[in-house]
Design a protein around this motif. Structure first.
Motif, PDB file in Angstrom:
ATOM      1  N   VAL A 227      12.445 -19.157  34.094  1.00  0.00           N
ATOM      2  CA  VAL A 227      13.157 -18.768  35.317  1.00  0.00           C
ATOM      3  C   VAL A 227      13.218 -19.960  36.253  1.00  0.00           C
ATOM      4  N   ARG A 228      14.373 -20.195  36.824  1.00  0.00           N
ATOM      5  CA  ARG A 228      14.508 -21.203  37.864  1.00  0.00           C
ATOM      6  C   ARG A 228      13.798 -20.703  39.112  1.00  0.00           C
ATOM      7  N   MET A 229      12.971 -21.564  39.716  1.00  0.00           N
ATOM      8  CA  MET A 229      12.151 -21.168  40.853  1.00  0.00           C
ATOM      9  C   MET A 229      12.487 -22.027  42.061  1.00  0.00           C
ATOM     10  N   HIS A 230      12.653 -21.393  43.225  1.00  0.00           N
ATOM     11  CA  HIS A 230      12.947 -22.094  44.469  1.00  0.00           C
ATOM     12  C   HIS A 230      11.919 -21.734  45.526  1.00  0.00           C
ATOM     13  N   MET A 231      11.257 -22.751  46.089  1.00  0.00           N
ATOM     14  CA  MET A 231      10.416 -22.542  47.264  1.00  0.00           C
ATOM     15  C   MET A 231      11.320 -22.463  48.494  1.00  0.00           C
ATOM     16  N   SER A 232      11.080 -21.468  49.329  1.00  0.00           N
ATOM     17  CA  SER A 232      11.960 -21.266  50.479  1.00  0.00           C
ATOM     18  C   SER A 232      11.166 -21.018  51.760  1.00  0.00           C
ATOM     19  N   PRO A 233      11.521 -21.688  52.865  1.00  0.00           N
ATOM     20  CA  PRO A 233      10.899 -21.384  54.160  1.00  0.00           C
ATOM     21  C   PRO A 233      11.091 -19.931  54.581  1.00  0.00           C
ATOM     22  N   ASN A 234      12.093 -19.288  54.026  1.00  0.00           N
ATOM     23  CA  ASN A 234      12.376 -17.898  54.354  1.00  0.00           C
ATOM     24  C   ASN A 234      11.290 -16.946  53.861  1.00  0.00           C
ATOM     25  N   ASN A 235      10.450 -17.419  52.952  1.00  0.00           N
ATOM     26  CA  ASN A 235       9.402 -16.568  52.386  1.00  0.00           C
ATOM     27  C   ASN A 235       8.042 -16.746  53.051  1.00  0.00           C
ATOM     28  N   ILE A 236       8.020 -17.417  54.190  1.00  0.00           N
ATOM     29  CA  ILE A 236       6.777 -17.614  54.940  1.00  0.00           C
ATOM     30  C   ILE A 236       7.001 -17.058  56.339  1.00  0.00           C
ATOM     31  N   TYR A 237       6.249 -16.025  56.705  1.00  0.00           N
ATOM     32  CA  TYR A 237       6.528 -15.342  57.965  1.00  0.00           C
ATOM     33  C   TYR A 237       5.285 -14.643  58.488  1.00  0.00           C
ATOM     34  N   ILE A 238       5.326 -14.322  59.777  1.00  0.00           N
ATOM     35  CA  ILE A 238       4.282 -13.531  60.419  1.00  0.00           C
ATOM     36  C   ILE A 238       4.664 -12.058  60.281  1.00  0.00           C
ATOM     37  N   GLU A 239       3.736 -11.281  59.762  1.00  0.00           N
ATOM     38  CA  GLU A 239       4.012  -9.861  59.504  1.00  0.00           C
ATOM     39  C   GLU A 239       3.117  -8.979  60.353  1.00  0.00           C
ATOM     40  N   ALA A 240       3.691  -7.925  60.915  1.00  0.00           N
ATOM     41  CA  ALA A 240       2.922  -6.990  61.734  1.00  0.00           C
ATOM     42  C   ALA A 240       2.196  -5.988  60.855  1.00  0.00           C
ATOM     43  N   ASN A 241       0.993  -5.611  61.264  1.00  0.00           N
ATOM     44  CA  ASN A 241       0.236  -4.556  60.611  1.00  0.00           C
ATOM     45  C   ASN A 241       0.814  -3.218  61.066  1.00  0.00           C
ATOM     46  N   ASN A 242       1.385  -2.472  60.158  1.00  0.00           N
ATOM     47  CA  ASN A 242       2.045  -1.205  60.510  1.00  0.00           C
ATOM     48  C   ASN A 242       1.079  -0.036  60.637  1.00  0.00           C
ATOM     49  N   ASP A 243      -0.205  -0.269  60.321  1.00  0.00           N
ATOM     50  CA  ASP A 243      -1.201   0.771  60.538  1.00  0.00           C
ATOM     51  C   ASP A 243      -1.604   0.721  62.003  1.00  0.00           C
ATOM     52  N   LYS A 244      -1.021   1.582  62.814  1.00  0.00           N
ATOM     53  CA  LYS A 244      -1.203   1.520  64.262  1.00  0.00           C
ATOM     54  C   LYS A 244      -2.679   1.653  64.643  1.00  0.00           C
ATOM     55  N   GLY A 245      -3.073   0.812  65.589  1.00  0.00           N
ATOM     56  CA  GLY A 245      -4.446   0.851  66.059  1.00  0.00           C
ATOM     57  C   GLY A 245      -5.429   0.116  65.178  1.00  0.00           C
ATOM     58  N   ARG A 246      -4.982  -0.378  64.017  1.00  0.00           N
ATOM     59  CA  ARG A 246      -5.865  -1.086  63.110  1.00  0.00           C
ATOM     60  C   ARG A 246      -5.822  -2.579  63.409  1.00  0.00           C
ATOM     61  N   LYS A 247      -6.883  -3.263  63.080  1.00  0.00           N
ATOM     62  CA  LYS A 247      -6.950  -4.705  63.195  1.00  0.00           C
ATOM     63  C   LYS A 247      -6.871  -5.313  61.797  1.00  0.00           C
ATOM     64  N   PRO A 248      -6.267  -6.484  61.647  1.00  0.00           N
ATOM     65  CA  PRO A 248      -5.660  -7.309  62.686  1.00  0.00           C
ATOM     66  C   PRO A 248      -4.280  -6.793  63.075  1.00  0.00           C
ATOM     67  N   GLU A 249      -3.736  -7.319  64.157  1.00  0.00           N
ATOM     68  CA  GLU A 249      -2.389  -6.940  64.573  1.00  0.00           C
ATOM     69  C   GLU A 249      -1.334  -7.537  63.648  1.00  0.00           C
ATOM     70  N   THR A 250      -1.582  -8.766  63.194  1.00  0.00           N
ATOM     71  CA  THR A 250      -0.610  -9.469  62.353  1.00  0.00           C
ATOM     72  C   THR A 250      -1.356 -10.324  61.325  1.00  0.00           C
ATOM     73  N   TRP A 251      -0.599 -10.845  60.357  1.00  0.00           N
ATOM     74  CA  TRP A 251      -1.112 -11.827  59.416  1.00  0.00           C
ATOM     75  C   TRP A 251       0.034 -12.715  58.938  1.00  0.00           C
ATOM     76  N   LEU A 252      -0.323 -13.812  58.320  1.00  0.00           N
ATOM     77  CA  LEU A 252       0.654 -14.685  57.683  1.00  0.00           C
ATOM     78  C   LEU A 252       0.931 -14.170  56.287  1.00  0.00           C
ATOM     79  N   THR A 253       2.215 -14.104  55.919  1.00  0.00           N
ATOM     80  CA  THR A 253       2.596 -13.659  54.579  1.00  0.00           C
ATOM     81  C   THR A 253       3.376 -14.747  53.857  1.00  0.00           C
TER      82      THR A 253
END
Length: 373
Positions: free
Chosen positions: A110-136
């Protein structure tokens, strides 16, 4: 009550503090006060530099971008938020945007491409849980290629102790990794010390390798790799602190403070970068992901101490003005606040006490002693 009256004893009294303060552990400090950092573990060593990136409270940057379906546009995608353009991050990390057409593994399908689009800050959708966010970091199989993610340090390091609170989740067929890397076009000259998760493996098995892990004939080198079971019933889908210590003698790996592997065979010797990535190329090692399937490496925080030269700092209270001497010794292992070091000892401060010990305040202590007799 009678106290000793020597000058050295007085210095110890002043610098040690009260028994209650000593029991509380080393004092928190700022990295600017640290001359070097002493790590714990089986390969304890002094390091000169410290980095810490905390992704747990970055909700202002959170957002999950849609994966880019075009291979041609993948590498040129912009960064997903202003977080990745701030000076602290941008002066430390290179965001990967390359593809494997020029350095494709022999068995890659498979041809593979590294993309800046695949690195982002993601919110924790479990309300009230820690952490609030993480790097994905994300990898996903598209119709005609694999989109993937990579971060590498801007500078080369000469030995390092690196840690991250992380987990890997998602579909089979991906590799998440943390490793040191010195590139070579000759397989036998590659220098790499890595921790890898294969998402097609049982969820408690991880791989620790001083590369190359195969010979030039393609045979597995059994001395290079340890296939380890995570301790305490952990799975790689669980949050855990993964740690790699690369020292001149060997590579050592820990999970939640417990040593799980160590290898002195093929220990990297030259300056190397530290790399995080998540990828798949349809080859024998990663496996082949089904179209639309995805996997994720999620990181709450990332921390490392490292050297940039062969210098091995050693503390001393007797060698003032020697650039190889570290007088203010800190720790990132003994701290109660992740990312904020504690001061283990400061010989420079003791010498200040010695120089001032007969200029006014020590006589006060001496007078106090006579009052207690």
């Amino acid at each position: 009550m009678r106290l000793p009256t020597t000058a050295s004893s007085l210095i110890l009294l002043v610098s040690a503090g009260t028994p209650r303060a000593a029991a509380a552990g080393p004092p928190l400090t700022d990295h600017r006060n640290c001359g070097c950092y002493l790590t714990n573990g089986t390969e304890s060593r002094y390091f000169s530099h410290h980095y810490f990136f905390d992704f747990r409270s970055q909700s202002q940057y959170a957002g999950v971008p849609t994966a880019i379906a075009s291979a041609d546009l993948s590498g040129s995608a912009p960064r997903t938020s202003k977080y990745f353009s701030n000076s602290e991050f941008a002066n430390t990390w290179i965001v990967g945007n390359w593809d494997n057409s020029a350095r494709q593994r022999k068995d890659a399908t498979v041809r593979m491409h590294m993309s800046p689009n695949n690195i982002y800050i993601e919110a924790n959708n479990d309300k009230g849980r820690k952490p609030e966010t993480w790097l994905t970091l994300r990898t996903q199989r598209m119709e005609n290629f694999q989109t993937a993610a990579e971060l590498e340090t801007m500078y080369f390091n000469k030995f390092v102790s690196v840690r991250m609170m992380a987990r890997t989740i998602g579909a089979p067929g991906a590799i998440s990794a943390l490793f040191t890397y010195k590139h070579s076009n000759v397989l036998a000259e590659v220098q790499e010390s890595d921790f890898e998760v294969r998402t097609r493996d049982p969820d408690n098995i991880v791989h620790y390798t001083n590369q190359p892990g195969v010979t030039t004939e393609g045979e597995t080198d059994p001395l290079a790799t340890t296939n380890a079971t995570l301790p305490d019933g952990l799975k790689w889908t669980d949050w855990a602190v993964h740690r790699l210590d690369w020292t001149p003698e060997r590579s050592t790996w820990f999970v939640n403070g417990r040593q799980v592997a160590q290898n002195a065979y093929q220990t990297p010797r030259d300056p190397s970068k530290v790399i995080l990535n998540l990828w798949s190329d349809g080859g024998k090692w990663s496996g082949n992901m089904s179209v639309t399937d995805a996997a994720y490496l999620q990181i709450q925080w990332f921390e490392m101490v490292f050297n940039t030269t062969d210098v091995n700092f050693k503390p001393s209270s007797h060698a003032a003005n020697d650039p190889l001497v570290c007088e203010a010794v800190c720790s990132i292992d003994e701290t109660p606040n992740q990312g904020q070091p504690v001061m283990l000892w400061n010989n420079a401060a003791v010498r200040v006490v010695e120089r001032r010990s007969f200029t006014g305040w020590i006589p006060v202590l001496v007078l106090g002693m006579f009052a207690w007799r």
